[in-house]
Design a protein around this motif. Structure first.
Motif, mmCIF file in Angstrom:
data_model
loop_
_atom_site.group_PDB
_atom_site.id
_atom_site.type_symbol
_atom_site.label_atom_id
_atom_site.label_comp_id
_atom_site.label_asym_id
_atom_site.label_seq_id
_atom_site.Cartn_x
_atom_site.Cartn_y
_atom_site.Cartn_z
ATOM 1 N N ASN A 65 0.808 -1.190 0.000
ATOM 2 C CA ASN A 65 0.000 0.000 0.000
ATOM 3 C C ASN A 65 0.854 1.258 0.000
ATOM 4 O OD1 ASN A 65 -1.011 2.221 2.149
ATOM 5 N ND2 ASN A 65 -2.661 1.638 0.782
ATOM 6 N N ARG A 92 -9.659 10.896 4.175
ATOM 7 C CA ARG A 92 -9.227 10.317 2.905
ATOM 8 C C ARG A 92 -9.036 11.384 1.837
ATOM 9 N NH1 ARG A 92 -11.615 4.791 1.525
ATOM 10 N NH2 ARG A 92 -9.596 3.955 2.115
ATOM 11 N N LEU A 98 -8.960 -1.748 7.868
ATOM 12 C CA LEU A 98 -9.393 -3.119 7.594
ATOM 13 C C LEU A 98 -9.253 -3.430 6.105
ATOM 14 C CD1 LEU A 98 -12.658 -3.040 9.722
ATOM 15 C CD2 LEU A 98 -10.567 -4.263 10.277
ATOM 16 N N GLY A 149 -14.585 0.170 -1.479
ATOM 17 C CA GLY A 149 -14.282 1.403 -0.752
ATOM 18 C C GLY A 149 -12.850 1.577 -0.329
ATOM 19 N N CYS A 150 -12.210 0.494 0.060
ATOM 20 C CA CYS A 150 -10.845 0.662 0.548
ATOM 21 C C CYS A 150 -9.850 0.202 -0.499
ATOM 22 C CB CYS A 150 -10.682 -0.074 1.868
ATOM 23 S SG CYS A 150 -11.662 0.759 3.134
ATOM 24 N N GLN A 151 -10.233 0.386 -1.732
ATOM 25 C CA GLN A 151 -9.403 0.008 -2.867
ATOM 26 C C GLN A 151 -8.059 0.697 -2.850
ATOM 27 O OE1 GLN A 151 -11.590 0.862 -6.376
ATOM 28 N NE2 GLN A 151 -9.767 0.425 -7.557
ATOM 29 N N GLU A 152 -8.060 1.937 -2.384
ATOM 30 C CA GLU A 152 -6.780 2.662 -2.371
ATOM 31 C C GLU A 152 -5.856 2.116 -1.294
ATOM 32 O OE1 GLU A 152 -5.211 4.868 -4.280
ATOM 33 O OE2 GLU A 152 -6.872 4.578 -5.661
ATOM 34 N N VAL A 153 -6.389 1.280 -0.414
ATOM 35 C CA VAL A 153 -5.534 0.627 0.574
ATOM 36 C C VAL A 153 -5.164 -0.746 0.022
ATOM 37 C CG1 VAL A 153 -5.318 -0.109 2.951
ATOM 38 C CG2 VAL A 153 -6.769 1.827 2.379
ATOM 39 N N TYR A 154 -6.160 -1.589 -0.113
ATOM 40 C CA TYR A 154 -5.931 -2.882 -0.736
ATOM 41 C C TYR A 154 -7.268 -3.554 -0.964
ATOM 42 C CZ TYR A 154 -4.836 -7.809 -1.275
ATOM 43 O OH TYR A 154 -4.788 -9.101 -1.730
ATOM 44 N N ASP A 203 -18.769 1.671 -3.231
ATOM 45 C CA ASP A 203 -17.777 1.865 -2.179
ATOM 46 C C ASP A 203 -18.502 2.137 -0.869
ATOM 47 O OD1 ASP A 203 -16.711 4.942 -3.839
ATOM 48 O OD2 ASP A 203 -18.674 4.252 -3.182
ATOM 49 N N TYR A 204 -17.829 1.812 0.197
ATOM 50 C CA TYR A 204 -18.342 2.098 1.533
ATOM 51 C C TYR A 204 -19.617 1.349 1.875
ATOM 52 C CZ TYR A 204 -14.828 5.571 0.791
ATOM 53 O OH TYR A 204 -13.639 6.186 0.479
ATOM 54 N N CYS A 240 -19.734 0.073 4.453
ATOM 55 C CA CYS A 240 -19.807 0.289 5.888
ATOM 56 C C CYS A 240 -20.681 1.488 6.221
ATOM 57 C CB CYS A 240 -18.400 0.501 6.456
ATOM 58 S SG CYS A 240 -17.421 1.688 5.547
ATOM 59 N N ASN A 241 -21.244 2.123 5.224
ATOM 60 C CA ASN A 241 -22.137 3.256 5.456
ATOM 61 C C ASN A 241 -23.566 2.776 5.303
ATOM 62 O OD1 ASN A 241 -23.884 5.520 4.823
ATOM 63 N ND2 ASN A 241 -22.037 6.765 4.743
#
Lengths: 673, 310, 211
Positions: free
Chosen positions: A227, A606, C2, C28-33, C57-58, C60-61
């Protein structure tokens, strides 16, 4: 909706703070502005509370700075190193453990004191750390890496059960309440009820013992490293949207059928609208001038078909999304070409003034989407010395392949175009920048590159928005375009590769700008591809030709964007038509959730992670929603290049661009005043 | 005398102490322990039973200690923080004392990943230093860790481990000071093969005067084979086995290696005996308890002092 | 922060055999992994009928998920099983909004350093509630030491590396080094008393629920 306040830290107990302050003489305080709570006001630090606790000792504080997202190492480091910490003997940090550790490492050699304790986030019953999502919901996940939710009806036994039982319940629940905290429900009672609702039962097999060695340290550190590498590529910020270029990357550019009726707008460039030079009833030929440039920063308009002018009226302009003047021409099918269009064999010997005249007369503007009149860009003021030309072949938006195909199919012409520009600007250094997802284009360009020329093909790691001018200039030349400045301020001219090709056509083949390559792509398209499209081709023609399912409900169910899916402009009328700045035509099924100005910012941080201009977009949202656009100026909203990275990643789907545009408009008008 | 420990009496009397070690079986068989205890009897002042060494499941230390006690020896129970929280630790301390075991060595414990149950949760509610203090407060203050008082306190002679070879080296003596301040009565070190480094450490210890506040027993062990030497060199956390040791064993014919390994141990005992501040040796002939009598005799450490047990 | 990994096929396929599926895929957390390729492959290989798929994305919302459920209500009604590709938070939220539907997750969630959500970090914080950083020179013994020793190091520290993994630095070596640089090694002399692990239970509720 019950949203949780996930504030991560609180000031240490008073005695501990006083004890810490006894050990220092001159302390500088850094406060983190907190995260993961509804963003309601700017002042989130408990600085005044700290001063109250300290009493007399507050005099030992020599300075105080508030940092947004202290754990954003890159930006915080810049902010902190800009502070004058020379006359303090220690630094006190009011933040969660991440911020304190970061500052302690950054300022190694100076004592760094923790002024706050991190707060347990998992609620009042779990004995296990549970992590919330990118939201302020109650549900948490322990990250156990062996998800049990399939056995428990979607209720996590680790974060919801005080004992983390996998084969619960224990014998302690009374009236469905947990023995540990009687205000909380017994998780296993809830699980049982949920399974019943679904028609499932508790599994009769004993759930195996949890494997605490998972997730392995190695996996976690590999993914973390992956990352950090990904995020750090090329420039700070940016995104890696799904590319979706596969559908059209290999499609050779085809000619799109000519429109029966062409709608040619008079404003297809930055600057003053062209004035019509034809009248209703006139017969026009292909390439004939039909609109005169109005002033220096303007551009003429040419007809893309032969036929008769049937009307000069207002239509919804695809870029402005409001009515603007257009010349409507009915195709006569004759394809008669204006006799003034003649190739020029001797272009190598033309003086630069003549070249600029041709470029101006032929209506060449920036084809990357900005539509800036090219002859103006290539005529920088004398005091701005230009030493470098960057040809922009990045095409960093998803779906688009127009520039890609031009580089693959017309490399020779591109190099001729470059030579022409080089002749005009007199530059020594020339770069052609291409993102590394376009291997074929890079290979092709390298094959046709004259090794003795001063042109260098640069392959850049694919990341949006690598193709933005300022980002490109920083990446290739490590020069920073000054705030509110232009590339010419640092001696650079950036030109889109499609524009370079158009320059070649204008000068060498004598062809004015009346058609361009656009990529038609998206969902439910029968014929996605890259097309030479005549300027003025109505959008409904493109839908007719390329789209799979037809019907009047199109705009209700589908989002149509002119440009790419990120910065593209949403179209409200199919009567709009292709203009010089149309790089793409993207059809996407509408999402049930759209950006809105009504949503609350939850300070997830973000937007700050992804802004390539290193701005703090959450403040644009805060002041936008409060109706105080002026306050965004101190947060440098005027430096925003509207790349929409922040809006794309916003976890609350806030209409950030709408706020930003309002605030920039406010700044512009207050500058004039 | 704080306790009824024979080890304590030997150390208090100023004589060079000898402790041994016994690895409990990976089974419920008590005979293994009886057999080993019989070998150690008369050759040591006290003996340790390891507790889940390298996170491998073996019979619990306290249980094996009890069996050893029945054979007439003075056991040292080992307790790690890896497997028990403070509640269980204190409960075990009370039980161990009630069974008449007089010595306890307090350790943090090798990480569970080294053993045969790497998926287990490591508890680590306390660390070794906090454990030393907790047992000391139980013994001398008659208080539980929470502050509550108890009627009859556990009279345990408290030991802690020290590793002169672990990093950060410069900090190791300071850490020992912390253990002493917490209440350690005696120290057993990690196995010494690098005598020079140990001597360096002892100097740092002496500079702080710690050798006068706590009794330090130097850890030694015979080596059975070249393979064993290499294993300790590369696979056991916190060990320093110089190349010269391995080479010494490689330099003799195969049938002679174990004999050389015993001689090696005797040599090291003699060397550390000369270092000021070393109050005794802790001989860890793990799985080779039969070698003990030979080692102890060759090192001139027999007979062991006898006291009338009160 | 996460992130997810795909569960082994054997864990999922028997549960969904021959059922009609609706898929929720969270990016949603594509920019993380996010294991995009594995998820695509998994879905492509499914033999079951997929009546609909929502990529968003998200997850979790909760509000977003509600809108999607409404927007795809026809397909969801037809589905016998809802398959979710997201972290545990998203799965729990979908499950709570579709209580009478069978919802299965195809992912295992793990946690990357970074407290929660902001981004992946070099440092970590275990929310212990009694910050020890003042006596460790700013290096966290709870988050960085696998034995979370407060009076470290243990005897397994060698060459500055942790006994658990040779690639992992020993937190206590780093602490000693840092304090030595600051000339504050004296901070380690005092015994640190045992940690209060019950902060979540006895401290005043740190989380305020908004009405």
């Amino acid at each position: 909706m019950s949203l949780v306040d996930y504030t991560k830290f609180r000031l240490k107990p008073a005695e501990e703070l006083r004890g810490t302050f006894k050990q220092v003489n001159r302390i500088f305080i850094l406060s983190c502005a907190k995260c993961y709570k509804i963003f309601e006001e700017e002042n989130e630090e408990e600085y005044t509370h700290l001063l109250d606790i300290l009493g007399e000792d507050h005099k030992k504080i020599v300075g105080h700075a508030k940092i947004d997202f202290l754990c954003n190492n890159f930006l915080s480091e810049k902010r902190i190193l800009n502070l004058d910490l020379s006359n303090c003997d220690s630094v006190g940090v009011n933040s969660c453990g991440l911020g304190i550790q970061f500052v302690a490492k950054l300022l190694e050699g100076k004592p760094v004191y923790a002024l706050a304790d991190s707060v347990w986030q998992s609620g009042d019953y779990a004995t296990e750390i549970g992590y919330h999502g990118v939201s302020l919901e109650e549900e948490k996940c322990a990250g156990c890496s062996q998800c049990y939710l399939n056995l428990t009806g979607g209720i996590c036994p680790i974060t919801s059960c005080a004992k983390g039982l996998l084969n619960g319940p224990c014998g302690g629940a009374t009236d469905g309440k947990c023995e540990v905290n009687s205000s909380l429900d017994c998780a296993w009672v809830k699980i049982h009820e949920r399974l019943k609702k679904r028609g499932e039962k508790f599994t009769l097999e004993s759930v195996p013992i949890r494997d605490y060695s998972r997730p392995s340290l190695k996996l976690r550190s590999d993914l973390s490293l992956q990352n950090q590498t990904l995020r750090g590529e090329g420039f700070y910020g940016g995104l890696h949207p799904l590319e979706k270029k596969g559908k059209t990357a290999d499609k050779k550019i085809e000619s799109f059928p000519e429109p029966k009726i062409a709608v040619i707008f008079l404003s297809q460039h930055a600057g003053r609208r062209a004035t019509p030079s034809v009248r209703v009833g006139d017969e026009v030929k292909v390439g004939q001038k039909i609109g005169e440039a109005d002033g220096f920063i303007s551009s003429p308009i040419h007809s893309s078909i032969s036929g008769k002018v049937i009307s000069i009226e207002e239509r919804i302009h695809p870029a402005f999304q409001s009515k603007d003047l257009a010349i409507i021409i009915e195709n006569d099918g004759g394809n008669k070409v204006d006799p003034l269009i003649q190739p020029c064999k001797d272009f190598e010997n033309l003086p630069k003034e003549k070249l600029l005249e041709i470029i101006s007369e032929r209506g060449i503007v920036g084809l990357g989407g900005a539509m800036f009149p090219t002859h103006v860009k290539l005529s920088p003021p004398k005091k701005k010395k230009i030493d470098t030309l960057i040809v922009n072949g990045c095409e960093c938006e998803p779906y688009l392949n127009g520039d890609n195909r031009i580089m693959i199919q017309h490399p020779k012409e591109i190099f001729v175009g470059i030579r022409i520009i080089q002749g005009i600007l007199g530059v020594e250094r020339i770069f052609v920048a291409v993102e590394d997802n376009k291997l074929e284009a890079i290979t092709t360009l390298n094959k046709f590159l004259d090794k003795s020329s001063s042109v260098e093909i640069v392959s850049l790691k694919t990341k949006y928005p690598q193709g933005a001018e300022k980002v490109l200039i920083k990446r290739i030349l490590d020069r920073e375009v000054p705030s509110k400045g232009l590339p010419l301020d640092v001696g650079v001219v950036v030109s889109n590769v499609g524009t370079v090709f158009a320059i070649y056509q204008a000068v060498v083949e004598g062809i004015p700008l009346f058609q361009r390559v656009i990529t038609v792509s998206g969902e439910n398209l029968a014929k996605p591809g890259n097309y030479w499209v005549k300027i003025g081709t109505p959008f409904k023609d493109i839908i007719e030709y390329c789209f799979d399912k037809k019907g009047e409900k199109f705009l209700e169910e589908y989002e149509l964007k002119m440009g790419g899916p990120i910065m593209g402009i949403s179209q409200t009328s199919l009567d709009s038509a292709v203009i010089k700045g149309t790089t793409g035509f993207i059809v996407l099924r509408k999402s049930p959730v759209k950006v809105s100005e009504e949503r609350d910012c939850i300070k997830c941080g973000r937007c700050v992670e992804v802004c390539p201009m290193q701005l703090y977009p959450l403040y644009y949202s805060l002041y936008g929603s409060k109706g105080e656009p002026g306050k965004a100026i101190k947060y440098n909203v005027e430096d925003c290049m509207e790349c929409r990275c922040c809006e794309s990643i916003c976890s609350s789907k806030i209409a950030l661009l709408s706020f930003i545009k309002q605030e920039k408009e406010y700044a512009r008008s207050s500058n004039k005043a | 005398m704080k306790t009824k420990s024979k080890l304590e009496r030997v150390l208090e009397s100023g004589q060079f102490a000898v402790t041994g070690e016994l690895g409990p079986p990976q089974s419920a068989d008590p005979e293994v322990i009886r057999r080993k205890a019989k070998i150690l009897k008369g050759n040591v002042d006290a003996f340790n039973v390891t507790d889940g060494q390298t996170a491998v499941v073996r019979m619990a230390s306290w249980a094996a200690c009890l069996i050893g006690k029945e054979e007439g020896l003075d056991p040292i129970v080992q307790m790690t923080c890896r497997d028990r929280n403070r509640i269980a630790l204190q409960m075990d301390v009370l039980g161990i004392a009630a069974l008449g075991i007089n010595n306890m060595l307090c350790l943090t414990g090798d990480h569970q990943k080294f053993g045969n149950h790497p998926m287990a949760k490591g508890v680590y509610d306390l660390d070794s230093i906090q454990l030393v203090k907790m047992v000391k407060d139980m013994r001398d203050e008659k208080k539980f860790q929470c502050g509550e008082e108890m009627a009859v306190e556990p009279r345990l002679f408290i030991g802690a481990a020290a590793n002169p070879f672990a990093d950060p080296f410069e900090y190791r003596a300071a850490r020992l000071a912390k253990k002493v301040a917490a209440g350690a009565d005696f120290i057993q070190t990690q196995i010494i093969y690098n005598v020079d480094k140990f001597a360096e450490w002892m100097k740092m210890v002496r500079d702080r005067g710690l050798h006068e506040q706590v009794k330090i027993l130097a850890g030694v062990a015979p080596i059975k084979s070249v393979g064993a030497a290499r294993y300790m060199k590369t696979r056991v956390p916190g060990m320093d086995v110089p190349d010269s040791i391995v080479e010494r064993l490689q330099g003799v014919p195969k049938e002679q290696v174990s004999k050389e390994g015993i001689q090696l141990c005797v040599d090291i005992i003699n060397q550390v005996h000369e270092i000021e501040g070393v109050a005794g040796v802790h001989i860890m002939a793990i799985e080779w308890e039969e070698a003990m009598p030979e080692i102890v005799e060759a090192a001139g450490l027999l007979p062991r002092p006898k006291f009338v047990t009160s | 922060m996460l992130v997810v990994q795909i569960k082994p096929e054997e864990e999922i396929l028997p549960k969904i055999s021959s059922k009609r599926l609706f898929i929720f895929e969270c990016l949603g957390c594509q920019e993380v992994y996010f294991p995009t390729k594995e998820v695509e492959k998994f879905i492509d290989n499914l033999k079951e009928e997929i009546v609909g798929k929502a990529s968003l994305d998200y997850l979790c919302n909760r509000e977003f998920v509600k809108e999607y459920i409404e927007g795809y209500s026809k397909q969801i009604k037809k589905a016998q099983i809802i398959l979710v590709f997201s972290c545990g938070v998203g799965v729990q939220i979908v499950s709570s909004l579709l209580e009478d539907k069978i919802v299965y997750t195809c992912c295992d969630t793990l946690y990357l350093n970074g407290f929660q959500g902001l981004t992946v970090q070099e440092f970590n914080c275990d929310q212990c509630g009694e910050c020890h950083l003042n006596y460790t020179g700013g290096i966290c013994p709870i988050a960085q030491c696998p034995k979370h020793m407060l009076n470290g190091p243990c005897g397994g520290s060698q060459g500055g590396k942790c006994e658990v993994d040779p690639d992992v630095p020993c937190a206590w070596q780093q602490i000693v080094d840092r304090l030595a640089k600051l000339r504050r090694l004296d901070k380690l002399e005092e015994l640190v008393t045992p940690q209060n692990w019950s902060v979540g239970l006895i401290s005043e509720p740190p989380v305020k629920r908004l009405p």
